[in-house]
Design a protein around this motif. Sequence first.
Motif, PDB file in Angstrom:
ATOM      1  N   GLU A  92       0.843  -1.250  -0.254  1.00  0.00           N
ATOM      2  CA  GLU A  92       0.330   0.271   0.279  1.00  0.00           C
ATOM      3  C   GLU A  92       1.017   1.060   0.345  1.00  0.00           C
ATOM      4  O   GLU A  92      -0.022   2.590  -0.235  1.00  0.00           O
ATOM      5  N   ARG A  93       2.151   1.184   0.234  1.00  0.00           N
ATOM      6  CA  ARG A  93       2.831   2.097   0.644  1.00  0.00           C
ATOM      7  C   ARG A  93       3.181   2.795  -1.246  1.00  0.00           C
ATOM      8  O   ARG A  93       3.520   2.331  -2.051  1.00  0.00           O
ATOM      9  N   PRO A  94       3.143   4.171  -1.193  1.00  0.00           N
ATOM     10  CA  PRO A  94       3.191   4.656  -2.672  1.00  0.00           C
ATOM     11  C   PRO A  94       4.466   4.323  -3.114  1.00  0.00           C
ATOM     12  O   PRO A  94       5.837   4.573  -2.318  1.00  0.00           O
ATOM     13  N   PHE A  95       4.788   4.202  -4.445  1.00  0.00           N
ATOM     14  CA  PHE A  95       5.469   4.399  -4.821  1.00  0.00           C
ATOM     15  C   PHE A  95       6.603   4.363  -5.585  1.00  0.00           C
ATOM     16  O   PHE A  95       5.529   4.699  -7.058  1.00  0.00           O
ATOM     17  N   GLY A  96       7.267   5.632  -6.281  1.00  0.00           N
ATOM     18  CA  GLY A  96       7.295   5.901  -7.108  1.00  0.00           C
ATOM     19  C   GLY A  96       6.568   7.564  -8.140  1.00  0.00           C
ATOM     20  O   GLY A  96       6.136   7.374  -8.779  1.00  0.00           O
ATOM     21  N   VAL A  97       5.744   7.322  -6.177  1.00  0.00           N
ATOM     22  CA  VAL A  97       4.552   8.888  -7.000  1.00  0.00           C
ATOM     23  C   VAL A  97       5.671  10.270  -6.636  1.00  0.00           C
ATOM     24  O   VAL A  97       5.514  11.250  -7.507  1.00  0.00           O
ATOM     25  N   GLY A  98       6.728  10.200  -6.810  1.00  0.00           N
ATOM     26  CA  GLY A  98       7.755  11.387  -7.349  1.00  0.00           C
ATOM     27  C   GLY A  98       8.292  11.680  -8.518  1.00  0.00           C
ATOM     28  O   GLY A  98       8.313  12.344  -8.977  1.00  0.00           O
ATOM     29  N   GLN A  99       8.226  10.672  -8.774  1.00  0.00           N
ATOM     30  CA  GLN A  99       8.568  10.205 -10.236  1.00  0.00           C
ATOM     31  C   GLN A  99       7.942  10.568 -10.802  1.00  0.00           C
ATOM     32  O   GLN A  99       7.943  11.211 -11.834  1.00  0.00           O
ATOM     33  N   ALA A 119       4.802  12.193 -10.009  1.00  0.00           N
ATOM     34  CA  ALA A 119       4.839  13.711 -10.418  1.00  0.00           C
ATOM     35  C   ALA A 119       5.641  14.944 -11.115  1.00  0.00           C
ATOM     36  O   ALA A 119       5.690  15.488 -12.076  1.00  0.00           O
ATOM     37  N   ALA A 120       7.198  13.895 -11.307  1.00  0.00           N
ATOM     38  CA  ALA A 120       8.764  14.913 -11.607  1.00  0.00           C
ATOM     39  C   ALA A 120       7.788  14.209 -13.717  1.00  0.00           C
ATOM     40  O   ALA A 120       8.490  15.528 -14.281  1.00  0.00           O
ATOM     41  N   ALA A 121       8.019  13.318 -14.043  1.00  0.00           N
ATOM     42  CA  ALA A 121       6.904  13.115 -14.622  1.00  0.00           C
ATOM     43  C   ALA A 121       6.364  13.648 -16.142  1.00  0.00           C
ATOM     44  O   ALA A 121       6.345  14.015 -17.508  1.00  0.00           O
ATOM     45  N   VAL A 122       5.491  14.286 -14.503  1.00  0.00           N
ATOM     46  CA  VAL A 122       4.058  14.560 -15.323  1.00  0.00           C
ATOM     47  C   VAL A 122       4.571  16.153 -15.419  1.00  0.00           C
ATOM     48  O   VAL A 122       3.902  17.328 -16.719  1.00  0.00           O
ATOM     49  N   VAL A 123       5.388  17.075 -14.788  1.00  0.00           N
ATOM     50  CA  VAL A 123       5.462  17.860 -14.721  1.00  0.00           C
ATOM     51  C   VAL A 123       6.232  18.187 -15.999  1.00  0.00           C
ATOM     52  O   VAL A 123       6.237  19.443 -16.503  1.00  0.00           O
ATOM     53  N   THR A 180      14.414  12.379 -14.088  1.00  0.00           N
ATOM     54  CA  THR A 180      13.604  11.561 -13.734  1.00  0.00           C
ATOM     55  C   THR A 180      14.027  10.458 -14.372  1.00  0.00           C
ATOM     56  O   THR A 180      13.602   8.702 -13.473  1.00  0.00           O
ATOM     57  N   LEU A 181      14.193  10.488 -15.344  1.00  0.00           N
ATOM     58  CA  LEU A 181      14.754   8.500 -16.213  1.00  0.00           C
ATOM     59  C   LEU A 181      15.961   8.323 -15.776  1.00  0.00           C
ATOM     60  O   LEU A 181      16.222   7.398 -15.565  1.00  0.00           O
ATOM     61  N   PRO A 199       6.325   1.410 -16.121  1.00  0.00           N
ATOM     62  CA  PRO A 199       6.279   2.047 -17.074  1.00  0.00           C
ATOM     63  C   PRO A 199       6.147   3.321 -17.846  1.00  0.00           C
ATOM     64  O   PRO A 199       6.346   4.306 -18.803  1.00  0.00           O
ATOM     65  N   TRP A 200       4.648   3.597 -16.996  1.00  0.00           N
ATOM     66  CA  TRP A 200       4.430   5.014 -17.559  1.00  0.00           C
ATOM     67  C   TRP A 200       5.323   6.293 -17.855  1.00  0.00           C
ATOM     68  O   TRP A 200       5.297   6.796 -18.000  1.00  0.00           O
ATOM     69  N   ILE A 201       5.650   6.336 -15.803  1.00  0.00           N
ATOM     70  CA  ILE A 201       6.832   7.376 -15.668  1.00  0.00           C
ATOM     71  C   ILE A 201       7.723   7.349 -16.679  1.00  0.00           C
ATOM     72  O   ILE A 201       8.093   8.854 -17.477  1.00  0.00           O
ATOM     73  N   LYS A 202       8.399   6.168 -17.153  1.00  0.00           N
ATOM     74  CA  LYS A 202       9.354   6.362 -18.484  1.00  0.00           C
ATOM     75  C   LYS A 202       8.477   7.013 -19.362  1.00  0.00           C
ATOM     76  O   LYS A 202       9.052   7.877 -20.079  1.00  0.00           O
TER      77      LYS A 202
END
Length: 178
Positions: free
Chosen positions: A46-53, A55-59, A128-129, A143-146
């Motif tokens: 349940e712990r969020p994983f990759g939330v910061g990454q 967000a950075a990708a979307v930004v 981010t990458l 994969p969606w973050i990449k």
Amino acid sequence: MATNAVDETEATQATTDEKAVDTTKSDEVPQTEVPAAADDAQTKEERPFGVGQGAAAVVSAALGVVSLTGSWIGTVASARQNLIGQLETAQNAGVAQQIQAVYGDAWQTTALWGGLFALIALVTGVVTLARPAFGTPGRIQAPWIKSVAWAGVALGVIGLFLAVLKYTGVLLGLPSAS
């Protein structure tokens, strides 16, 4: 005899208790430990994983789009430069000088702001990458973050390229006054 009967009763109870203990023992984990292990597994999942990454990708992608479409800051800076050009240009200045002061400087200011947004998008996408290389070993980036980070990098490169072309006058340069 009374002590003999008491001893036999105690022996029978002891034997019954030992059998009860022996029959309850098994290879299963006691129930008190199972929920604790299940809770640990649930908290890890349940712990969020990759939330910061993420967000950075979307930004990064959003900044890339802003570099291509223009921003409020770029519009205001362009209008300000246009006004400064109008105020500083003398009435008797040549047409080429007036065009450069009023329109050319404003166009270059817009290009500078677009290039700044494109550069920030590019750097954010690359960071981010590259982030998983410096993180916890074994964790894989979603994969969606990449994909979104690569989109931000691509939009940043295109925006930076267009900003350079606009600033140098290669793309939609000022008309000649001659």
